[in-house]
Design a protein around this motif. Structure first.
Motif, PDB file in Angstrom:
ATOM      1  N   GLN A 902      -5.959  -5.345  -2.204  1.00  0.00           N
ATOM      2  CA  GLN A 902      -7.027  -4.817  -1.226  1.00  0.00           C
ATOM      3  C   GLN A 902      -6.565  -5.036   0.064  1.00  0.00           C
ATOM      4  OE1 GLN A 902     -10.062  -4.003  -2.227  1.00  0.00           O
ATOM      5  NE2 GLN A 902      -9.688  -4.691  -4.560  1.00  0.00           N
ATOM      6  N   PRO A 903      -6.138  -3.579   0.615  1.00  0.00           N
ATOM      7  CA  PRO A 903      -5.710  -3.511   2.048  1.00  0.00           C
ATOM      8  C   PRO A 903      -6.667  -4.102   3.185  1.00  0.00           C
ATOM      9  CG  PRO A 903      -5.270  -1.565   0.817  1.00  0.00           C
ATOM     10  CD  PRO A 903      -6.193  -2.310  -0.347  1.00  0.00           C
ATOM     11  N   CYS A 904      -7.848  -3.658   3.157  1.00  0.00           N
ATOM     12  CA  CYS A 904      -8.605  -4.222   4.152  1.00  0.00           C
ATOM     13  C   CYS A 904      -8.026  -3.956   5.518  1.00  0.00           C
ATOM     14  CB  CYS A 904      -9.016  -5.744   3.877  1.00  0.00           C
ATOM     15  SG  CYS A 904      -9.976  -6.127   2.376  1.00  0.00           S
ATOM     16  N   LEU A 927       1.285   0.452   2.579  1.00  0.00           N
ATOM     17  CA  LEU A 927       0.630   1.822   2.794  1.00  0.00           C
ATOM     18  C   LEU A 927       1.754   3.017   3.228  1.00  0.00           C
ATOM     19  CD1 LEU A 927      -2.752   1.076   4.674  1.00  0.00           C
ATOM     20  CD2 LEU A 927      -2.451   1.013   2.196  1.00  0.00           C
ATOM     21  N   THR A 928       1.586   3.929   2.344  1.00  0.00           N
ATOM     22  CA  THR A 928       2.773   4.963   2.673  1.00  0.00           C
ATOM     23  C   THR A 928       2.218   6.365   3.077  1.00  0.00           C
ATOM     24  OG1 THR A 928       2.871   5.674   0.451  1.00  0.00           O
ATOM     25  CG2 THR A 928       4.381   3.928   0.964  1.00  0.00           C
ATOM     26  N   GLY A 929       0.951   6.469   3.282  1.00  0.00           N
ATOM     27  CA  GLY A 929       0.349   7.368   3.872  1.00  0.00           C
ATOM     28  C   GLY A 929      -1.068   7.211   3.850  1.00  0.00           C
ATOM     29  N   GLU A 930      -1.828   8.213   4.042  1.00  0.00           N
ATOM     30  CA  GLU A 930      -3.293   8.240   3.884  1.00  0.00           C
ATOM     31  C   GLU A 930      -3.982   8.176   2.594  1.00  0.00           C
ATOM     32  OE1 GLU A 930      -6.968   8.070   5.543  1.00  0.00           O
ATOM     33  OE2 GLU A 930      -5.345   8.262   6.941  1.00  0.00           O
ATOM     34  N   GLY A 931      -4.514   7.054   2.353  1.00  0.00           N
ATOM     35  CA  GLY A 931      -5.133   6.775   0.791  1.00  0.00           C
ATOM     36  C   GLY A 931      -3.750   6.520  -0.144  1.00  0.00           C
ATOM     37  N   GLU A 951     -10.153   0.947  -4.387  1.00  0.00           N
ATOM     38  CA  GLU A 951     -11.152   2.165  -4.225  1.00  0.00           C
ATOM     39  C   GLU A 951     -10.516   3.058  -3.256  1.00  0.00           C
ATOM     40  OE1 GLU A 951     -15.811   3.080  -4.210  1.00  0.00           O
ATOM     41  OE2 GLU A 951     -15.185   0.885  -4.238  1.00  0.00           O
ATOM     42  N   GLY A 952     -10.315   4.365  -3.835  1.00  0.00           N
ATOM     43  CA  GLY A 952     -10.019   5.347  -2.679  1.00  0.00           C
ATOM     44  C   GLY A 952      -8.624   5.383  -2.312  1.00  0.00           C
ATOM     45  N   TYR A 953      -7.745   4.786  -3.050  1.00  0.00           N
ATOM     46  CA  TYR A 953      -6.310   4.857  -2.872  1.00  0.00           C
ATOM     47  C   TYR A 953      -5.791   5.329  -4.359  1.00  0.00           C
ATOM     48  CZ  TYR A 953      -6.710   2.127   1.415  1.00  0.00           C
ATOM     49  OH  TYR A 953      -6.787   1.780   2.735  1.00  0.00           O
ATOM     50  N   GLY A 954      -4.772   6.052  -4.047  1.00  0.00           N
ATOM     51  CA  GLY A 954      -3.758   6.236  -5.021  1.00  0.00           C
ATOM     52  C   GLY A 954      -2.610   5.257  -4.859  1.00  0.00           C
ATOM     53  N   MET A 955      -1.851   5.001  -5.987  1.00  0.00           N
ATOM     54  CA  MET A 955      -0.921   3.821  -6.183  1.00  0.00           C
ATOM     55  C   MET A 955       0.059   4.210  -7.003  1.00  0.00           C
ATOM     56  SD  MET A 955      -1.801  -0.299  -6.721  1.00  0.00           S
ATOM     57  CE  MET A 955      -2.183  -0.101  -8.268  1.00  0.00           C
ATOM     58  N   LYS A 956       1.132   4.116  -6.388  1.00  0.00           N
ATOM     59  CA  LYS A 956       2.602   4.233  -7.189  1.00  0.00           C
ATOM     60  C   LYS A 956       3.076   2.586  -7.404  1.00  0.00           C
ATOM     61  CE  LYS A 956       7.284   5.848  -6.593  1.00  0.00           C
ATOM     62  NZ  LYS A 956       8.311   6.519  -5.612  1.00  0.00           N
ATOM     63  N   VAL A 957       3.253   2.306  -8.732  1.00  0.00           N
ATOM     64  CA  VAL A 957       3.730   0.912  -8.984  1.00  0.00           C
ATOM     65  C   VAL A 957       5.169   1.171  -9.605  1.00  0.00           C
ATOM     66  CG1 VAL A 957       3.111  -0.670 -10.633  1.00  0.00           C
ATOM     67  CG2 VAL A 957       1.215   0.580  -9.707  1.00  0.00           C
ATOM     68  N   GLU A 958       5.832   0.058  -9.050  1.00  0.00           N
ATOM     69  CA  GLU A 958       7.432  -0.321  -9.673  1.00  0.00           C
ATOM     70  C   GLU A 958       7.260  -1.787  -9.926  1.00  0.00           C
ATOM     71  OE1 GLU A 958      11.951  -1.150  -7.852  1.00  0.00           O
ATOM     72  OE2 GLU A 958      10.257  -0.705  -6.253  1.00  0.00           O
ATOM     73  N   ARG A 959       7.452  -1.624 -11.453  1.00  0.00           N
ATOM     74  CA  ARG A 959       7.454  -2.961 -12.377  1.00  0.00           C
ATOM     75  C   ARG A 959       8.987  -3.352 -12.142  1.00  0.00           C
ATOM     76  NH1 ARG A 959       4.781  -6.461 -16.912  1.00  0.00           N
ATOM     77  NH2 ARG A 959       6.520  -8.071 -16.828  1.00  0.00           N
ATOM     78  N   VAL A 960       9.238  -4.787 -11.800  1.00  0.00           N
ATOM     79  CA  VAL A 960      10.634  -5.152 -12.012  1.00  0.00           C
ATOM     80  C   VAL A 960      10.449  -6.391 -13.124  1.00  0.00           C
ATOM     81  CG1 VAL A 960      12.555  -6.334 -10.920  1.00  0.00           C
ATOM     82  CG2 VAL A 960      11.261  -4.731  -9.820  1.00  0.00           C
ATOM     83  N   THR A 961      11.234  -6.272 -14.330  1.00  0.00           N
ATOM     84  CA  THR A 961      11.157  -7.404 -15.431  1.00  0.00           C
ATOM     85  C   THR A 961      12.169  -8.370 -15.092  1.00  0.00           C
ATOM     86  OG1 THR A 961       9.928  -5.978 -16.879  1.00  0.00           O
ATOM     87  CG2 THR A 961      10.973  -8.009 -17.857  1.00  0.00           C
ATOM     88  N   VAL A 962      11.856  -9.806 -15.233  1.00  0.00           N
ATOM     89  CA  VAL A 962      12.637 -10.893 -15.105  1.00  0.00           C
ATOM     90  C   VAL A 962      12.792 -11.460 -16.469  1.00  0.00           C
ATOM     91  CG1 VAL A 962      13.172 -13.176 -14.311  1.00  0.00           C
ATOM     92  CG2 VAL A 962      12.016 -11.296 -12.699  1.00  0.00           C
ATOM     93  N   GLY A 963      13.944 -11.367 -17.039  1.00  0.00           N
ATOM     94  CA  GLY A 963      14.328 -12.223 -18.501  1.00  0.00           C
ATOM     95  C   GLY A 963      14.126 -11.156 -19.529  1.00  0.00           C
TER      96      GLY A 963
END
Length: 964
Positions: A902-904, A927-931, A951-963
């Motif tokens: 939640q950016p808030c 945050l990398t840009g508007e929304g 809510e109201g945001y697009g999100m780019k996800v990078e998952r890094v796995t350990v093990g």
């Protein structure tokens, strides 16, 4: 009781010394010399004691214990000591046992005892076990007359190094004057009918050095002071419990002046005992007293000769010491009015004319203050007249009066002169530097105020060089500003050490919490050289696995003080605060456990705390609010929070065996609570119906609305626990009972005219005059309101009406934040956190306060809170981790975790949340840009992740796995 593992191979016997079975405030030493075999590398010692012990092997301190526990489930400790033994040579195991002889908020009075066994794998039987071959002696350097630290704790310490050889715990010590120990029974004897393993790791002892010498002063003490245990004096049997006691009675003394002078009587107390003073038959009136902070002083003109001081000490006492001081510019003597007692205790007591024990906040009856002799004694004007009431006069046990009251000397000084602190004086806080030379001022004592820079909890230790008889008084406190100290009038946080000649060191045996240490050097024949001063920080062993940082540095600071507060308040259980109480309050620990999950991920301490609670069933089936304790006290909300905490622990840890174990105890207490519903189906209780310190109506008798609401939630939580434990029918019953109670609340506790839930219905049927945010918050949290009422309650939570009583403590803020999170108002949550916790930061706090200054608990604007370190207030760690980072477990054991940041208004945030069994989750978003939000999550491969964009945001996800 709980199913805890028991070691069946005890061959040791319980031992003690000759004399009293349960002596008050006795330090007793035990020794046993032996030759260690060549294969002693794997030697293990197991031991426990009543009340506390310190274990030494060949002079090296090994550990302290036992952890707090019920006497019928007494914990023992285990230590590997092979590395400390000398094969083929003489070795010694030594134990200092500190026996309280009174019940506290951590301990129920038993009897003095030590149990120890030394085993080596492969040996047939123990190498060493406690029996009558051990030697014992009372520690002659310890003064057993010292006062109670507080009603919650044991005793202050006063040690005279001249009277006791510090090498008593080593191998080359002459113990020929010691007596053989007395065998008092076998394992299983009462009161320690069952022994259990401690179940948690040993606590840390990390040396922490001070930050600076804050100030230097020369001071002149008042000439006379004493502290009296009025509770045990007037009601001796009160040593067996920790309940409040009311009594009516007097304390009397004679003061003799060499010449006429002004004589000042000081009650160095905060008014817990509303003491009235008579001098030669004239009772001082209100106008005779001057109020100085929490002290009452009366300066009176006295003629030369004898004067009878009669103190009416009628009132209520929970066990705090009664601090009294006298000041005068001419010499005077103080002695007992009883003939022939002039050389002993300078007091006598009269009474009690009546006394009443208060059990669970309900006195058995009202105290009778009308006894004819009690009333007639008010006219006594001389020692001779006092003796007319000889049937009521009692001499005072010397152990109940301490004539060297370090607390009174520390807070009431006849004169004080501040001096600049020389640069070389700062060597007092620098390890390994040249010693700080503490100056001597003619006719004065020397006082140093030392700042450790932050709140700590543990054991003071120092090394110094001093002349024989030099007195070192220590007084710990939590807050000072611009030279003003917030004195701890409910806490005697002091010690005294009397020096032998030369260089010496001392390590305290009493845990204390403080930030500032006032060291006063008294009677020094030459300057004292202080080589080292430190505090051995002692807490549950945790690493800083959890972390949080954000684009708002204030939130980062708030997270840090909340984490540090929680760590300081993690001992062998969670405790409320390190200074005043060190008590495990059951309701506080629910919030503390949630904070711990996000800061440290410790599990054993939570399970241990939860399993201790049902042990109080012998006191009350409603379960006590602090355990294990000699105070029979119930706060129903605290039991309801315990039920919820059991479910939350299962959701974090995933241990269904724990649920099966705890379920019968959950059912037992909730069945009892359900039996207390009235004809309208509402829970009606007489007792301590606490939720918040704020001034809303939560009376001791009647129907308290938030309590009923939390009972609904507890019933629902219990139903879930019952289903997990395999008791579906009983779980369904709790679901139905929760539904009926919810409806009764809605039917009877909603005020249509005021459009809100009332705070209570008083015992006389009157609705509360107050409407509070507390009640509306709890209604929302517990799912009480429905439809339009629910929408109205949510509007109150988002925009509190000014006419409502507002949140009064950080503890209540935790529930407020839960309610705000439930309705998605994270922006309001952060705004409130910045305002309230930001005020603490701006005021120099290094840990979270117990109260908000605006809650009305004090009229003195300098006093911002009582306790300056209170773990029930550390909620920001949980909320920032669970909602701003967005890490929330979805399945028991957190095998599946949701990440919903939640950016808030923040630009970025990053941090870590511990997983319950292994590893952690690292989260960083920006945050990398508007929304647009970029999220990076690093987690072990076995954890399934579900990411949710705000809510109201697009999100780019990078998952890094350990093990793997």
């Amino acid at each position: 009781m709980m199913d805890m593992s028991i070691r069946p191979d005890w061959e040791a016997s319980w031992i003690w010394g000759s004399g009293t079975e349960s002596p008050r405030n006795e330090w007793r030493c035990f020794r046993r010399c032996f030759v260690a075999p060549t294969n002693a590398e794997q030697a293990v010692v197991r031991l426990t004691a009543d009340s506390r012990y310190v274990l030494f092997v060949n002079g090296a301190r090994v550990g302290r214990g036992p952890v707090r526990s019920w006497p019928f489930e007494l914990a023992y400790d285990e230590y590997a000591i092979g590395h400390l033994l000398r094969p083929g040579a003489e070795n010694v195991i030594a134990v200092l046992v500190i026996h309280y002889g009174v019940s506290t908020f951590q301990y129920l009075r038993g009897r003095g005892g030590l149990l120890l066994q030394l085993d080596i794998p492969g040996f047939s039987g123990p190498l060493l076990a406690t029996d009558d071959s051990w030697l014992t002696a009372v520690h002659r350097g310890h003064d057993p007359r010292t006062s109670r630290i507080s009603c919650q704790l044991g005793f202050t310490e006063s040690v005279d190094a001249r009277a006791w050889d510090s090498g008593w715990n080593g191998p080359r010590y002459d113990d020929s004057g010691w007596e053989p120990a007395t065998v008092i029974g076998a394992v299983g004897m009462k009161p320690w009918t069952r022994l259990v393993e401690r179940g948690i790791p040993h606590l840390t002892e990390e040396p922490v050095y001070p930050a600076r010498v804050e100030q230097l002063a020369s001071v002149q003490p008042i000439p006379w002071n004493a502290v009296i245990d009025l509770r045990n004096l007037l009601v001796p049997e009160s040593a067996d419990h920790a309940n409040n006691v009311e009594f009516s009675g007097y304390v009397a003394t004679v003061v003799r002046l060499d010449e006429a002078a002004v004589f000042t009587i000081g009650i160095v107390d905060d008014g817990r005992i509303p003491c009235r003073v008579s001098i030669d038959g004239r009772w001082l009136e209100g106008g005779d007293y001057a109020e100085i902070e929490s002290r009452r002083h009366a300066a009176v003109e006295l003629q030369a000769g004898e004067h009878l001081l009669l103190l009416d000490v009628t009132g209520r006492s929970h066990g705090h010491g009664f601090h009294l001081g006298f000041d005068c510019d001419v010499s005077f003597d103080v002695y007992s009015p009883v003939p022939g007692q002039a050389g002993s205790v300078p007091f006598c007591a009269a009474g009690p004319f009546d006394h009443v024990e208060i059990i669970d906040h309900r006195p058995v009856r009202s105290l009778d203050r009308s006894h004819p002799d009690y009333l007639r004694m008010q006219d006594v004007s001389s020692a001779d007249e006092l003796m007319h009431f000889s049937a009521w006069i009692r001499t005072v046990d010397p152990q109940l009066v301490h004539p060297d009251d370090v607390f009174a000397l520390s807070v009431w000084k006849k004169a004080e002169t501040r001096h600049s602190v020389p640069a070389a004086m700062q060597h007092a806080v620098i390890a390994g530097a040249d010693p700080a030379v503490i100056p001597v001022y003619a006719g004065r004592d020397t006082e140093l105020v030392i700042d450790f820079g932050r709140e700590l909890s543990g054991y003071i230790a120092f090394e110094l060089d001093a002349a024989e008889g030099t007195i070192v008084d220590g007084y710990g406190l939590e807050y000072m500003k611009n030279g003003w100290m917030q004195h701890t009038y409910q806490l005697d946080n002091t010690f005294r050490y009397v020096c032998r000649e030369g260089r010496q060191s001392y390590e305290s045996y009493v845990r204390r919490g403080l930030r500032y240490l006032v060291l006063t050097i008294r009677g020094a024949a030459r300057p004292v050289k202080l080589y080292e001063l430190k505090l051995l920080q002692s807490n549950y062993p945790v690493a800083d696995t959890g972390r949080f940082r954000s684009s708002d540095p204030l939130l980062s600071d708030i997270w840090k003080i909340s984490r540090d507060t929680t760590r300081i308040c993690m001992e062998d259980t969670f405790v409320d605060c390190p200074a005043y109480e060190q008590a495990y309050w059951v309701g506080d620990a629910r919030n503390e456990a949630l904070v711990n999950y996000y800061a440290f991920g410790a599990r054993e301490i939570v399970e241990r705390c939860l399993k201790l609670v049902p042990g109080s069933s012998f006191q009350t089936p409603l379960y006590a609010d602090q355990v294990p304790s000699g105070w029979s006290s119930v706060i129903p909300n605290w039991t309801f929070f315990w039920v919820g905490a059991c479910l939350e622990y299962y959701r974090y840890d995933g241990n269904s065996a724990f649920v099966a174990d705890i379920w019968p105890h959950v059912k037992l207490t909730l069945d009892k609570y359900l039996s207390l519903l009235n004809d309208n189906g509402l829970f009606e209780n007489e007792g301590w119906n606490l939720l918040d310190w704020a001034p809303f109506e939560q009376p001791e008798a009647g129907i308290v609305t938030p309590q009923n609401m939390f009972l609904v939630k507890a019933l629902r939580d219990a139903a879930e626990l019952g289903a997990i434990a395999g008791f579906g029918d009983e779980a369904d019953l709790f679901v139905r009972e929760a539904g009926k109670l919810r409806k009764a609340i809605d039917d009877h506790l909603w005020d249509s005219e005021r459009a809100a839930y009332v705070d209570c219905i008083h015992a006389d049927g009157q609705l509360s005059a107050t409407i509070s945010m507390q009640t509306q918050i709890v209604a929302s949290l517990c799912g009480i309101a429905e439809g339009e009422r629910n929408r109205l309650v949510e509007r109150y939570i988002a925009s509190p009406p000014p006419a409502f009583v507002q949140v009064g403590s950080p503890f209540m803020s935790f529930f407020y934040y839960e309610a705000l999170a439930a309705i998605g108002r994270f922006d309001l949550l952060l705004a409130d956190m910045r305002r309230n916790y930001g005020f603490m930061i701006a005021s120099g706090a290094t840990s979270c306060w117990e109260m908000y200054p605006w809650s009305g608990f004090s009229d003195d604007p300098r006093i911002l809170t009582r306790s300056h370190c209170h773990a029930w207030s550390a909620g920001p760690v949980y909320f920032l981790g669970a909602h701003i980072l967005g890490v929330q477990g979805l399945t028991p054991g957190w095998t599946k975790v949701r990440i919903a940041p939640q950016p808030c208004g923040l630009e970025w945030a990053e941090g870590s949340v511990p997983l319950p069994h292994e590893g952690r989750i690292d989260v960083a978003w920006r945050l990398t840009g508007e929304g647009e939000l970029e999220l990076r999550v690093e987690a072990p491969a076995h954890v399934e992740l579900a990411t949710v964009a705000p809510e109201g945001y697009g999100m780019k996800v990078e998952r890094v796995t350990v093990g793997d």
